[in-house]
Design a protein around this motif. Sequence first.
Motif, mmCIF file in Angstrom:
data_model
loop_
_atom_site.group_PDB
_atom_site.id
_atom_site.type_symbol
_atom_site.label_atom_id
_atom_site.label_comp_id
_atom_site.label_asym_id
_atom_site.label_seq_id
_atom_site.Cartn_x
_atom_site.Cartn_y
_atom_site.Cartn_z
ATOM 1 N N SER A 134 -23.009 -28.979 8.903
ATOM 2 C CA SER A 134 -22.690 -28.656 10.259
ATOM 3 C C SER A 134 -21.463 -28.107 10.415
ATOM 4 C CB SER A 134 -22.355 -30.256 11.099
ATOM 5 O OG SER A 134 -23.621 -30.833 11.062
ATOM 6 N N VAL A 135 -20.716 -27.214 9.372
ATOM 7 C CA VAL A 135 -19.538 -26.579 9.633
ATOM 8 C C VAL A 135 -19.971 -25.391 10.514
ATOM 9 C CG1 VAL A 135 -17.995 -25.061 8.304
ATOM 10 C CG2 VAL A 135 -18.581 -27.355 7.414
ATOM 11 N N THR A 136 -20.874 -24.808 10.404
ATOM 12 C CA THR A 136 -21.350 -23.582 11.239
ATOM 13 C C THR A 136 -22.279 -23.898 12.504
ATOM 14 O OG1 THR A 136 -23.320 -23.218 10.012
ATOM 15 C CG2 THR A 136 -21.497 -21.998 9.194
ATOM 16 N N ASP A 137 -22.256 -25.148 12.936
ATOM 17 C CA ASP A 137 -22.864 -25.422 14.229
ATOM 18 C C ASP A 137 -21.650 -25.407 15.182
ATOM 19 O OD1 ASP A 137 -24.147 -26.495 16.215
ATOM 20 O OD2 ASP A 137 -25.027 -28.232 15.232
ATOM 21 N N LEU A 138 -21.458 -24.421 15.764
ATOM 22 C CA LEU A 138 -20.169 -24.142 16.667
ATOM 23 C C LEU A 138 -20.328 -24.846 17.891
ATOM 24 C CD1 LEU A 138 -19.009 -20.589 15.876
ATOM 25 C CD2 LEU A 138 -18.425 -22.708 14.785
ATOM 26 N N GLU A 139 -21.581 -24.882 18.267
ATOM 27 C CA GLU A 139 -22.096 -25.584 19.620
ATOM 28 C C GLU A 139 -21.651 -27.046 19.463
ATOM 29 O OE1 GLU A 139 -25.645 -26.547 22.705
ATOM 30 O OE2 GLU A 139 -26.001 -26.071 20.366
ATOM 31 N N GLY A 156 -18.184 -28.911 2.144
ATOM 32 C CA GLY A 156 -19.056 -28.265 1.184
ATOM 33 C C GLY A 156 -19.972 -27.162 1.703
ATOM 34 N N MET A 157 -20.510 -26.428 0.673
ATOM 35 C CA MET A 157 -21.352 -25.439 1.093
ATOM 36 C C MET A 157 -20.714 -24.344 1.860
ATOM 37 S SD MET A 157 -24.613 -26.884 3.055
ATOM 38 C CE MET A 157 -24.771 -28.540 2.253
ATOM 39 N N SER A 158 -19.595 -24.194 2.009
ATOM 40 C CA SER A 158 -18.783 -23.553 2.949
ATOM 41 C C SER A 158 -17.977 -22.635 2.371
ATOM 42 C CB SER A 158 -17.898 -24.375 4.094
ATOM 43 O OG SER A 158 -19.145 -25.125 4.761
ATOM 44 N N THR A 181 -18.334 -30.630 -2.479
ATOM 45 C CA THR A 181 -19.140 -29.756 -3.164
ATOM 46 C C THR A 181 -20.422 -30.356 -3.016
ATOM 47 O OG1 THR A 181 -17.773 -29.100 -4.968
ATOM 48 C CG2 THR A 181 -20.209 -28.591 -5.258
ATOM 49 N N SER A 182 -21.477 -29.509 -2.146
ATOM 50 C CA SER A 182 -22.501 -30.435 -1.681
ATOM 51 C C SER A 182 -23.714 -30.298 -2.704
ATOM 52 C CB SER A 182 -23.194 -29.932 -0.341
ATOM 53 O OG SER A 182 -22.125 -30.075 0.699
#
Length: 297
Positions: A134-139, A156-158, A181-182
């Motif tokens: 959810s790192v990129t779920d800015l909403e 992870g995965m970022s 690390t995912s």
Amino acid sequence: MAEWVKIGEQIVGRRRPTYVIAEIGINHNGDVAIAKELIDVAAAAGAQAVKFQKRTPHISTPEDMRHTIRQTPWGEMTYLDYRYRVELERDQYAEIADHADARGVDWFASPWDVPSVEFLEDLDVSCHKVASASVTDLEMLVALRATGKPIILSTGMSTLEEIDRAVEVLGTEQLVMLHATSTYPLPAEEANLRVIHTLQERYGVPIGYSGHEPGLEISVAAVALGAVAVERHVTLDREMWGSDQAASLEPQPFIDLVRDIRVVERALGDGVKKIMPGELKPMARLRRHTDPVSAAS
């Protein structure tokens, strides 16, 4: 930026007890009795918190996955139906909250969508956890910032640029970050524990570690490298059905992990070089004091 963050009654940060989170996630398979047993494991081990996952399945399930057929212990069903099957309702979470409180551990969850943030806020969780996915779920991050609660952010995965953007949205005043690390399960060569230092230097907030490795060594090493929190998945039996079970720790290994973390905490000390109490007798018995100038004359 904050060197320490208060979560519930615990202070998370340098020179404080490592904040150990038992990640129950969806390993309860929709069964409150299993969730309570896992809370009992966390309490017996001495963990400070347990964490769940909360989804609104018709929002958080990718469109191309919704109608995929999956074999489950409850029969054949679509992936979307399976997601609904393992979700816990409000009254079940209230029961879980009461049980966690009785056992002296905090509880919170990773919301996977904005309605889940609202659901958890209604239950008055002490903090929120952002899953690596959810790192990129800015909403959703905006909704989390608006709660005013402490946030634990897995990374992870970022990329660093994606993390920068998430931190820009969340702020740093009540932020704890977890290196992760995912990969499930995590091989040692992908753990990259030195990223703990990279995140410490870049963001100046408390940095912990979220592990998915099969053993204990990497998590213990993370504490030695400065991780102020450790999150590990926990299960009653790694052979149970479910996507996260194989990357989880069973009760005894989880208890051993917390024990080893507490030993490492004591071993780290305060960094001040001094003669320790246990050295006094050997020093009196073995130490020689000589003057090279006098000896030469």
